[in-house]
Design a protein around this motif. Sequence first.
Motif, PDB file in Angstrom:
ATOM      1  N   ILE A 222      25.633  40.659  64.296  1.00  0.00           N
ATOM      2  CA  ILE A 222      26.120  40.008  63.315  1.00  0.00           C
ATOM      3  C   ILE A 222      25.248  42.112  62.994  1.00  0.00           C
ATOM      4  N   ALA A 223      26.752  42.558  63.083  1.00  0.00           N
ATOM      5  CA  ALA A 223      26.485  44.635  62.013  1.00  0.00           C
ATOM      6  C   ALA A 223      26.115  44.319  60.725  1.00  0.00           C
ATOM      7  N   GLU A 224      27.296  43.842  60.189  1.00  0.00           N
ATOM      8  CA  GLU A 224      27.096  43.628  58.342  1.00  0.00           C
ATOM      9  C   GLU A 224      28.071  42.907  58.535  1.00  0.00           C
ATOM     10  N   ILE A 225      28.395  42.142  57.155  1.00  0.00           N
ATOM     11  CA  ILE A 225      29.086  41.542  56.542  1.00  0.00           C
ATOM     12  C   ILE A 225      30.035  42.515  55.086  1.00  0.00           C
ATOM     13  N   VAL A 226      30.807  42.557  54.796  1.00  0.00           N
ATOM     14  CA  VAL A 226      32.327  43.015  54.995  1.00  0.00           C
ATOM     15  C   VAL A 226      32.938  42.577  53.159  1.00  0.00           C
ATOM     16  N   GLU A 227      33.174  42.823  52.286  1.00  0.00           N
ATOM     17  CA  GLU A 227      33.623  41.579  51.546  1.00  0.00           C
ATOM     18  C   GLU A 227      34.858  42.340  51.418  1.00  0.00           C
ATOM     19  N   ASN A 228      35.705  41.357  51.203  1.00  0.00           N
ATOM     20  CA  ASN A 228      37.122  41.898  51.193  1.00  0.00           C
ATOM     21  C   ASN A 228      37.389  42.414  49.559  1.00  0.00           C
ATOM     22  N   THR A 229      37.132  43.711  49.670  1.00  0.00           N
ATOM     23  CA  THR A 229      37.808  43.567  47.978  1.00  0.00           C
ATOM     24  C   THR A 229      39.174  44.176  47.972  1.00  0.00           C
ATOM     25  N   LEU A 230      40.089  43.191  48.231  1.00  0.00           N
ATOM     26  CA  LEU A 230      41.619  42.876  48.282  1.00  0.00           C
ATOM     27  C   LEU A 230      41.776  42.038  46.438  1.00  0.00           C
ATOM     28  N   PRO A 231      42.664  42.005  45.768  1.00  0.00           N
ATOM     29  CA  PRO A 231      43.122  40.996  45.286  1.00  0.00           C
ATOM     30  C   PRO A 231      43.109  39.790  45.630  1.00  0.00           C
ATOM     31  N   LYS A 232      42.257  38.539  45.448  1.00  0.00           N
ATOM     32  CA  LYS A 232      43.027  36.917  45.951  1.00  0.00           C
ATOM     33  C   LYS A 232      44.295  36.885  45.838  1.00  0.00           C
ATOM     34  N   ASP A 233      45.257  37.741  45.051  1.00  0.00           N
ATOM     35  CA  ASP A 233      46.841  37.559  45.265  1.00  0.00           C
ATOM     36  C   ASP A 233      47.521  37.942  46.163  1.00  0.00           C
ATOM     37  N   ARG A 234      47.241  38.547  47.090  1.00  0.00           N
ATOM     38  CA  ARG A 234      47.544  39.511  48.149  1.00  0.00           C
ATOM     39  C   ARG A 234      48.467  38.760  48.947  1.00  0.00           C
ATOM     40  N   SER A 235      48.944  39.682  49.564  1.00  0.00           N
ATOM     41  CA  SER A 235      50.048  38.886  50.161  1.00  0.00           C
ATOM     42  C   SER A 235      50.968  40.037  51.392  1.00  0.00           C
ATOM     43  N   ARG A 236      51.112  39.408  52.481  1.00  0.00           N
ATOM     44  CA  ARG A 236      51.900  40.609  53.447  1.00  0.00           C
ATOM     45  C   ARG A 236      52.743  42.002  52.877  1.00  0.00           C
ATOM     46  N   THR A 237      53.702  41.026  52.111  1.00  0.00           N
ATOM     47  CA  THR A 237      54.342  42.172  51.556  1.00  0.00           C
ATOM     48  C   THR A 237      54.149  43.361  50.850  1.00  0.00           C
ATOM     49  N   ASN A 238      52.448  43.270  50.143  1.00  0.00           N
ATOM     50  CA  ASN A 238      52.134  44.221  48.768  1.00  0.00           C
ATOM     51  C   ASN A 238      50.571  44.463  49.714  1.00  0.00           C
ATOM     52  N   ILE A 239      50.308  43.946  50.135  1.00  0.00           N
ATOM     53  CA  ILE A 239      48.888  44.470  51.346  1.00  0.00           C
ATOM     54  C   ILE A 239      48.643  46.326  50.816  1.00  0.00           C
ATOM     55  N   HIS A 240      49.715  46.307  51.618  1.00  0.00           N
ATOM     56  CA  HIS A 240      48.663  47.740  51.862  1.00  0.00           C
ATOM     57  C   HIS A 240      49.321  48.535  50.202  1.00  0.00           C
ATOM     58  N   LYS A 241      49.452  48.469  49.358  1.00  0.00           N
ATOM     59  CA  LYS A 241      49.570  48.852  48.265  1.00  0.00           C
ATOM     60  C   LYS A 241      48.377  48.812  46.982  1.00  0.00           C
ATOM     61  N   HIS A 242      47.377  47.878  47.484  1.00  0.00           N
ATOM     62  CA  HIS A 242      46.440  47.890  46.716  1.00  0.00           C
ATOM     63  C   HIS A 242      45.555  49.590  47.205  1.00  0.00           C
ATOM     64  N   ALA A 243      44.433  49.732  45.977  1.00  0.00           N
ATOM     65  CA  ALA A 243      43.784  51.069  46.378  1.00  0.00           C
ATOM     66  C   ALA A 243      43.129  51.670  47.303  1.00  0.00           C
ATOM     67  N   ASN A 244      42.333  49.981  47.541  1.00  0.00           N
ATOM     68  CA  ASN A 244      41.273  49.758  48.495  1.00  0.00           C
ATOM     69  C   ASN A 244      42.088  49.602  49.362  1.00  0.00           C
ATOM     70  N   TYR A 245      43.248  49.329  49.976  1.00  0.00           N
ATOM     71  CA  TYR A 245      43.484  48.993  51.559  1.00  0.00           C
ATOM     72  C   TYR A 245      42.928  49.885  52.599  1.00  0.00           C
ATOM     73  N   TYR A 246      43.327  50.878  52.334  1.00  0.00           N
ATOM     74  CA  TYR A 246      42.797  52.001  53.536  1.00  0.00           C
ATOM     75  C   TYR A 246      41.578  52.194  53.352  1.00  0.00           C
ATOM     76  N   ALA A 247      40.762  51.943  52.475  1.00  0.00           N
ATOM     77  CA  ALA A 247      39.577  51.936  52.849  1.00  0.00           C
ATOM     78  C   ALA A 247      38.837  51.020  53.151  1.00  0.00           C
ATOM     79  N   LEU A 248      39.174  49.900  52.903  1.00  0.00           N
ATOM     80  CA  LEU A 248      38.663  48.479  53.190  1.00  0.00           C
ATOM     81  C   LEU A 248      39.051  48.925  55.347  1.00  0.00           C
ATOM     82  N   ARG A 249      40.369  48.707  55.840  1.00  0.00           N
ATOM     83  CA  ARG A 249      40.676  49.265  57.062  1.00  0.00           C
ATOM     84  C   ARG A 249      40.058  49.876  57.441  1.00  0.00           C
ATOM     85  N   ASN A 250      39.885  51.463  57.340  1.00  0.00           N
ATOM     86  CA  ASN A 250      39.537  52.655  57.764  1.00  0.00           C
ATOM     87  C   ASN A 250      37.962  52.023  57.942  1.00  0.00           C
ATOM     88  N   HIS A 251      37.256  51.038  57.433  1.00  0.00           N
ATOM     89  CA  HIS A 251      35.998  50.740  57.418  1.00  0.00           C
ATOM     90  C   HIS A 251      35.863  50.006  58.586  1.00  0.00           C
TER      91      HIS A 251
END
Length: 302
Positions: A222-251
Amino acid sequence: MTEKPLISIEALARRYPRHGGGETTVFEDVWLPIAKGEFICLIGHSGCGKTTILNVLAGLDQPSAGVVIVDGREIAGPSLDRAVIFQGHSLLPWMSVMGNVAFAVNSRRPDWSKDRVRAHCQKYIDVVHLTGSEHKKPAELSGGMKQRVGIARALAIEPKMLLMDEPFSALDALTRGSLQDEVRRICTETEQTVFMITHDVDEAMLLADKIVLMTNGPHAKIAEIVENTLPKDRSRTNIHKHANYYALRNHLLDFLVTRSKAFTAESGANGYDPKKPPIVRPGARPVAVETGPPEPGHAVSA
């Protein structure tokens, strides 16, 4: 993690005899605590032992070293405390939807009456939105409906841990998305503990509380454990709108494309401890706020 974990993977390793002598170490020194109600996704390249780790958790395979503790007891084999949803639906073709779910419940609750078993099964058939299809055989169901039956069957035995091995990978995009939403809703409402394998970064970001990144095999860790920083109420339709989406995805993508290959060489210099893999929380960089023109005599940074 301050409280005692429900599941504790400790110093896990799996080795296989090599043709011509010696051994091949697929993974080694894997440590991972999982709290009750956590949704964990495991990501890594082919050959790092993801499915083997899941099979060890299910009791379908034995580790070469290390142990898995579930609720204070070491795993020694398969148990109805752990339910598995495979890539294929694995339904009994001669049984109806109700029959497939009831078969599992009868194994778990042999002392229950037929009426109680049927009522319990109906509850979970309703949960996965298959009401009205109780008497259909698998041949009469679509691929997505078959996977819904598998989910209902797994949840109906009320396991301490739900194990999923890329359960949506063979489905079309629309069906896969719909089932992802259902699984997220169900697991959130029931506080089900889940360990899931996926190759889909977006799927992991939608479903998981924590995303566990494996190094390349052999000798994967295990290299690392990444905590999901997106809101708990995320859904497929709005997940890309959150500020942390691209930071998490790019990581995550940066690890899979680049850092996973260089991890072994760099881990020694970084003080890596496999017993305590680093926990990271990728977040969006703060946006500079315009405060007006600079005061006289103050330089402006480029």
